[in-house]
Motif scaffolding. Structure first.
Motif, PDB file in Angstrom:
ATOM      1  N   GLY A 205      17.884 -24.300  37.683  1.00  0.00           N
ATOM      2  CA  GLY A 205      18.083 -25.122  37.963  1.00  0.00           C
ATOM      3  C   GLY A 205      17.856 -26.604  37.589  1.00  0.00           C
ATOM      4  N   LEU A 206      17.731 -26.752  36.040  1.00  0.00           N
ATOM      5  CA  LEU A 206      17.982 -27.438  35.339  1.00  0.00           C
ATOM      6  C   LEU A 206      18.723 -27.704  34.545  1.00  0.00           C
ATOM      7  CD1 LEU A 206      13.564 -27.584  34.056  1.00  0.00           C
ATOM      8  CD2 LEU A 206      15.275 -29.155  35.429  1.00  0.00           C
ATOM      9  N   ASP A 207      19.732 -26.281  34.586  1.00  0.00           N
ATOM     10  CA  ASP A 207      21.369 -26.577  34.462  1.00  0.00           C
ATOM     11  C   ASP A 207      22.245 -26.985  34.909  1.00  0.00           C
ATOM     12  OD1 ASP A 207      20.285 -25.219  31.805  1.00  0.00           O
ATOM     13  OD2 ASP A 207      19.739 -23.108  32.699  1.00  0.00           O
ATOM     14  N   ASP A 208      23.304 -27.626  34.292  1.00  0.00           N
ATOM     15  CA  ASP A 208      24.054 -28.502  34.790  1.00  0.00           C
ATOM     16  C   ASP A 208      25.043 -27.475  35.075  1.00  0.00           C
ATOM     17  OD1 ASP A 208      23.584 -30.578  33.428  1.00  0.00           O
ATOM     18  OD2 ASP A 208      25.017 -30.127  31.651  1.00  0.00           O
ATOM     19  N   GLY A 209      25.514 -25.638  35.253  1.00  0.00           N
ATOM     20  CA  GLY A 209      25.774 -25.168  36.284  1.00  0.00           C
ATOM     21  C   GLY A 209      25.261 -24.940  37.552  1.00  0.00           C
TER      22      GLY A 209
END
Length: 287
Positions: A205-209
């Motif tokens: 959930g920390l990734d942009d995608g």
């Protein structure tokens, strides 16, 4: 260094005052013999920054004569140590009631025979210390919250209450159990799950995608807005209550995607409100 010498009547709230000082960053020692106070101050001066703010309790348990305390104060003056004497008192009725509730024995009970005489005798013996005190706190009409506020006003004049509340926002996976320390728990398993989207399963959930996927849905944004609204209402109430820490936990199935994205967004909001925030993702790295 800054030194508080806490004294006063038994049962008036000295232990509570010391707990408040300790929670606010003071290095605290209870029932230190007066003769050791200058040495204690010297060691604190030689220690780390954590010891530069200190507090000691000196009361009737150290003996009925306070000549040693006054000699120690003269030594502190020669050492140019900045100190304040904080005297804690309450009326006889309140002290007697507190002793009956706790069923503890007053330090002078054995010599005075009755609790009422012990309280009165201590008041007489402590008068020389009271007269030398910089601050006198009466606690009979104070709740613990009001006492905390009063002590912190003395320690941090002009303080901003909001800055005292630490907010921990943590994500977790329900499959690994609830966080035991959580004050508030929210479930986001109703949101569409990126786990089933090709290319997002191995991300977090920390990734942009993943964040873009989670918040492309109206229900995700509506939930976040309602969550912000609740937090906006609750945090000032926690501050007024006197809480120093609140833990908000947001969970999804595995704690990798939805809960992490929502936790990160909420932590940013709380930070913007001016509170001290720590963001934690308990299960994000679990396989």
């Amino acid at each position: 260094m800054e030194l508080f010498i806490v004294s006063g009547l038994s049962g008036a709230g000295k232990s509570t005052v010391m707990s408040i000082l300790e929670d606010s960053g003071y290095f605290c020692v209870d029932n230190l013999p007066p003769v050791l106070i200058p040495k204690f101050a010297e060691l604190c001066q030689m220690g780390s920054e954590a010891h530069k703010r200190a507090a000691v309790v000196c009361d009737i348990r150290g003996g009925s004569s306070f000549d040693g305390l006054f000699e120690a104060l003269e030594t502190l003056d020669r050492m140019q140590v900045k100190y304040q004497i904080l005297f804690v008192e309450a009326d006889d009725q309140t002290i007697i009631k507190r002793y009956k509730e706790t069923r503890r024995s007053h330090p002078l009970m054995e010599t005075q025979g009755t609790l009422a005489r012990a309280v009165q005798k201590e008041r007489e013996l402590m008068e020389p210390v009271r007269s030398r005190s910089n601050i006198v706190l009466r606690t009979d009409a104070m709740s613990t919250r009001k006492l905390r506020d009063r002590v912190l006003e003395l320690v941090y004049p002009g303080r901003k209450k909001d800055s005292e509340l630490n907010v921990c926002v943590t994500s977790f996976g329900f499959k690994y159990g609830l966080p035991m320390e959580a004050d508030l728990v929210f479930d986001v398993r109703f949101l569409p799950n990126p786990f089933y989207v090709e290319g997002l399963r191995t991300q977090t959930g920390l990734d942009d995608g993943v964040r873009d996927y989670v918040f492309q849905f109206p229900q995700s944004n509506e939930f976040l807005e309602k969550l912000k609204d609740m937090i906006d209402f609750l945090l000032p109430q926690f501050v007024e209550e006197g809480k120093s820490m609140v833990v908000v936990a947001i969970g999804c199935t595995g704690g990798h995607h939805r809960s992490v994205a929502m936790t990160h967004a909420l932590a940013q909001h709380v930070r913007e409100l001016g509170y001290q925030v720590s963001e934690n993702h308990r299960d994000m790295t679990r396989a």
